[in-house]
Write a protein that holds these residues in place. Structure first.
Motif, PDB file in Angstrom:
ATOM      1  N   GLU A   3     -17.054   7.440 -31.845  1.00  0.00           N
ATOM      2  CA  GLU A   3     -16.587   7.482 -30.453  1.00  0.00           C
ATOM      3  C   GLU A   3     -17.343   8.538 -29.652  1.00  0.00           C
ATOM      4  O   GLU A   3     -17.757   8.292 -28.508  1.00  0.00           O
ATOM      5  CB  GLU A   3     -15.092   7.765 -30.425  1.00  0.00           C
ATOM      6  N   LEU A   4     -17.537   9.703 -30.238  1.00  0.00           N
ATOM      7  CA  LEU A   4     -18.270  10.767 -29.533  1.00  0.00           C
ATOM      8  C   LEU A   4     -19.710  10.348 -29.250  1.00  0.00           C
ATOM      9  O   LEU A   4     -20.276  10.697 -28.204  1.00  0.00           O
ATOM     10  CB  LEU A   4     -18.256  12.056 -30.350  1.00  0.00           C
ATOM     11  N   ARG A  35     -20.733  20.092 -30.606  1.00  0.00           N
ATOM     12  CA  ARG A  35     -19.902  21.066 -31.328  1.00  0.00           C
ATOM     13  C   ARG A  35     -18.879  21.734 -30.418  1.00  0.00           C
ATOM     14  O   ARG A  35     -17.838  22.179 -30.889  1.00  0.00           O
ATOM     15  CB  ARG A  35     -20.791  22.087 -32.040  1.00  0.00           C
ATOM     16  N   GLN A  36     -19.166  21.778 -29.138  1.00  0.00           N
ATOM     17  CA  GLN A  36     -18.140  22.262 -28.222  1.00  0.00           C
ATOM     18  C   GLN A  36     -16.969  21.278 -28.178  1.00  0.00           C
ATOM     19  O   GLN A  36     -15.805  21.682 -28.220  1.00  0.00           O
ATOM     20  CB  GLN A  36     -18.726  22.444 -26.817  1.00  0.00           C
ATOM     21  N   LEU A  37     -17.285  19.993 -28.143  1.00  0.00           N
ATOM     22  CA  LEU A  37     -16.223  18.981 -28.156  1.00  0.00           C
ATOM     23  C   LEU A  37     -15.448  19.016 -29.477  1.00  0.00           C
ATOM     24  O   LEU A  37     -14.213  18.993 -29.492  1.00  0.00           O
ATOM     25  CB  LEU A  37     -16.824  17.590 -27.957  1.00  0.00           C
ATOM     26  N   ILE A  38     -16.170  19.069 -30.585  1.00  0.00           N
ATOM     27  CA  ILE A  38     -15.529  19.098 -31.907  1.00  0.00           C
ATOM     28  C   ILE A  38     -14.700  20.361 -32.074  1.00  0.00           C
ATOM     29  O   ILE A  38     -13.595  20.332 -32.630  1.00  0.00           O
ATOM     30  CB  ILE A  38     -16.599  18.979 -33.017  1.00  0.00           C
ATOM     31  N   ARG A 167     -21.030  15.810 -19.624  1.00  0.00           N
ATOM     32  CA  ARG A 167     -19.616  16.197 -19.440  1.00  0.00           C
ATOM     33  C   ARG A 167     -18.824  15.054 -18.789  1.00  0.00           C
ATOM     34  O   ARG A 167     -17.701  14.737 -19.229  1.00  0.00           O
ATOM     35  CB  ARG A 167     -19.550  17.451 -18.577  1.00  0.00           C
ATOM     36  N   ALA A 168     -19.401  14.429 -17.784  1.00  0.00           N
ATOM     37  CA  ALA A 168     -18.728  13.330 -17.096  1.00  0.00           C
ATOM     38  C   ALA A 168     -18.522  12.142 -18.034  1.00  0.00           C
ATOM     39  O   ALA A 168     -17.472  11.493 -18.024  1.00  0.00           O
ATOM     40  CB  ALA A 168     -19.532  12.908 -15.867  1.00  0.00           C
ATOM     41  N   SER A 172     -15.022  10.329 -19.135  1.00  0.00           N
ATOM     42  CA  SER A 172     -14.767   8.927 -18.802  1.00  0.00           C
ATOM     43  C   SER A 172     -14.650   8.042 -20.040  1.00  0.00           C
ATOM     44  O   SER A 172     -13.859   7.100 -20.072  1.00  0.00           O
ATOM     45  CB  SER A 172     -15.879   8.386 -17.893  1.00  0.00           C
ATOM     46  N   LEU A 173     -15.413   8.339 -21.103  1.00  0.00           N
ATOM     47  CA  LEU A 173     -15.413   7.499 -22.297  1.00  0.00           C
ATOM     48  C   LEU A 173     -14.401   7.939 -23.346  1.00  0.00           C
ATOM     49  O   LEU A 173     -13.838   7.102 -24.059  1.00  0.00           O
ATOM     50  CB  LEU A 173     -16.811   7.484 -22.933  1.00  0.00           C
ATOM     51  N   CYS A 174     -14.185   9.256 -23.467  1.00  0.00           N
ATOM     52  CA  CYS A 174     -13.350   9.778 -24.559  1.00  0.00           C
ATOM     53  C   CYS A 174     -12.136  10.558 -24.071  1.00  0.00           C
ATOM     54  O   CYS A 174     -11.311  10.988 -24.888  1.00  0.00           O
ATOM     55  CB  CYS A 174     -14.193  10.685 -25.470  1.00  0.00           C
ATOM     56  N   GLY A 175     -12.044  10.780 -22.748  1.00  0.00           N
ATOM     57  CA  GLY A 175     -10.933  11.561 -22.222  1.00  0.00           C
ATOM     58  C   GLY A 175     -10.990  13.026 -22.611  1.00  0.00           C
ATOM     59  O   GLY A 175      -9.971  13.721 -22.649  1.00  0.00           O
ATOM     60  N   LEU A 176     -12.199  13.542 -22.894  1.00  0.00           N
ATOM     61  CA  LEU A 176     -12.362  14.926 -23.340  1.00  0.00           C
ATOM     62  C   LEU A 176     -12.906  15.781 -22.202  1.00  0.00           C
ATOM     63  O   LEU A 176     -13.858  15.394 -21.518  1.00  0.00           O
ATOM     64  CB  LEU A 176     -13.308  14.994 -24.537  1.00  0.00           C
TER      65      LEU A 176
END
Length: 468
Positions: A3-4, A35-38, A167-168, A172-176
């Protein structure tokens, strides 16, 4: 992870380029962005992108001086193979420092090999088994300094454009969401990388031009920070191979890519040609668009062959991940109180945190928990009845050596290991029960698919194929 990876599955990531060098910009920040998202998803008590710890200037000056003197006395000439290593694999073998990740390959190559290596924990690893080593530290410090001194508003503008786009798409794709503060941190990191691009390219061209290798063995070659070296090597006609150095999986950001990047000839220029895996199981976990070879793990093979196991082992070894030591300490303390002295609970710091943990617990004890001080993990295995961890190659290395191996079943572990062969526990009570159970956690034998046998023969066959 799949997904990411949709975030980068967009042609724009193949169009963001450095205005001066035409270098693709996404490889400069890809790992840090993911890694910021994770980190926000799974690391609640610490960050995957924690700031670098402050080192005393005296230590920096001492190691830098030794590195410059060493390099001056040992200039590389031409060699058929050039090894680029981080230096993180050092251990003492027969009284001298030996790199478990790359020196076995140097030893078994039967060819002229030069090595360039980093310095870890500001400790100068001498005496060395490998006599043809230069240290990258002096050049790397100049490169890092140039990034800070040459960074301009234009570099920040380019960095911000890439990061805001990513970031956008993450939202939009993952809600993160990524906070403004984190974006500013990443912009700073990326702008310095853009600023030093041309200097890095020149440094790598000088080294490759002097050594003139046919093959570059590059530790962490699939990590996006090594995209510059990969692209320069390809430009100069040098084949690049990454030897596996640790855990890889379907949840590892450095070894999994979107379909767009996997199919892009442009993006492959920033990756190695080959990946030399421990076994078929590991290679099947990843989709990085390189040629995958099954080699084996030289250090595992050597240690298993020479390991002397004690009788009646009573240690329960817990492996920290290098990020959230406090969580592992809490688990170890809870486990120790449940086992009531029947076993000794030992907590092994990750190499990334070893120095800080040993300074925090100079006596080697944290209450009833023993802090493991062995340099080599196999020495820790020799006295262990069971091993447990969350995201660690050590779990696989323990197979066939330690009687029981457990996975701490957390969101982080499930993300990293969508597929694994271990018995899982979710809390200290389940862990204690599994240890005391005669059956749970036992693994019969090490499988060939995980640790391929005859690594020397496999590696030499690889060299004969690529160095024809």
């Amino acid at each position: 992870m799949k997904e990411l990876l949709q975030i980068e599955n967009d042609p724009a990531f193949l169009e963001f380029r450095c205005a001066k060098t035409a270098y693709l910009l996404w490889p400069l920040i890809r790992i840090q962005f993911f890694r910021q998202l994770i980190s926000d998803l799974f690391y609640k008590h610490a960050s995957l992108l924690a700031p670098v710890s402050v080192v005393p200037y005296k230590s920096i000056l001492s190691v830098l001086t030794k590195s410059v003197f060493h390099n001056t006395c040992r200039q590389h000439g031409q060699s058929e193979i050039l090894v680029f290593a981080t230096g993180a694999g050092q251990f003492k073998r027969q009284g001298v420092w030996f790199n478990r990740i790359t020196d076995y390959l140097v030893e078994a190559s039967f060819r002229d090999v030069a090595t360039v290596e980093g310095i870890v924990d500001w400790k100068f690893p001498e005496p060395r088994w490998n006599k043809k080593v230069n240290y990258w530290l002096p050049r790397n410090m100049l490169i890092l300094l140039s990034g800070r001194m040459c960074s301009r508003m234009e570099h920040a503008r380019q960095a911000r454009e890439v990061l805001e786009y990513a970031r956008a798409r993450a939202f939009s794709l993952c809600g993160l969401s990524i906070s403004d503060q984190c974006v500013e941190m990443l912009v700073g990191v990326m702008s310095r990388k853009i600023a030093r691009l041309s200097i890095m390219q020149s440094a790598y061209r000088r080294v490759l031009g002097r050594v003139k290798p046919r093959l570059l063995i590059l530790e962490e070659g699939c990590y996006s920070d090594h995209g510059v070296l990969n692209s320069v090597a390809r430009e100069m006609g040098v084949r690049v191979a990454e030897p596996q150095h640790g855990m890889i999986s379907a949840g590892h950001d450095a070894y999994n890519y979107s379909s767009l990047l996997c199919n892009s000839e442009q993006y492959r220029e920033y990756l190695p040609h080959d990946f030399l895996g421990y076994g078929r199981w590991w290679n099947d976990q990843i989709n990085v668009p390189v040629e995958k070879w099954v080699i084996g793990n030289p250090h595992y093979s050597a240690q298993v062959r020479s390991l002397k196991r004690g009788a009646g082992n009573k240690n329960i070894l817990i492996l920290s991940d290098g990020i959230e030591f406090s969580l592992y300490l809490r688990l170890a303390e809870e486990l120790s109180s449940l086992l009531l002295g029947r076993y000794t609970v030992v907590l092994r710091p990750h190499p990334l945190e070893r120095l800080q943990v040993h300074e925090r617990f100079p006596g080697g004890l944290a209450g009833n928990v023993v802090i493991d001080r062995h340099q080599d993990i196999y020495e820790s295995f020799a006295s262990s009845y069971a091993v447990a961890g969350e995201v660690s190659t050590g779990l696989f290395e323990a197979m066939g050596i330690v009687e029981k191996v457990f996975l701490w079943d957390t969101e982080k572990a499930r993300f990293a290991y969508p597929v694994h062969p271990f018995f899982a526990f979710s809390n200290a009570q389940e862990f204690a029960s599994a240890i005391l159970s005669p059956e749970e956690g036992r693994l019969s034998v090490t499988q060939e698919d995980i640790w391929a046998t005859d690594w020397k023969g496999n590696f030499q066959s690889y060299l004969e194929h690529v160095l024809v």
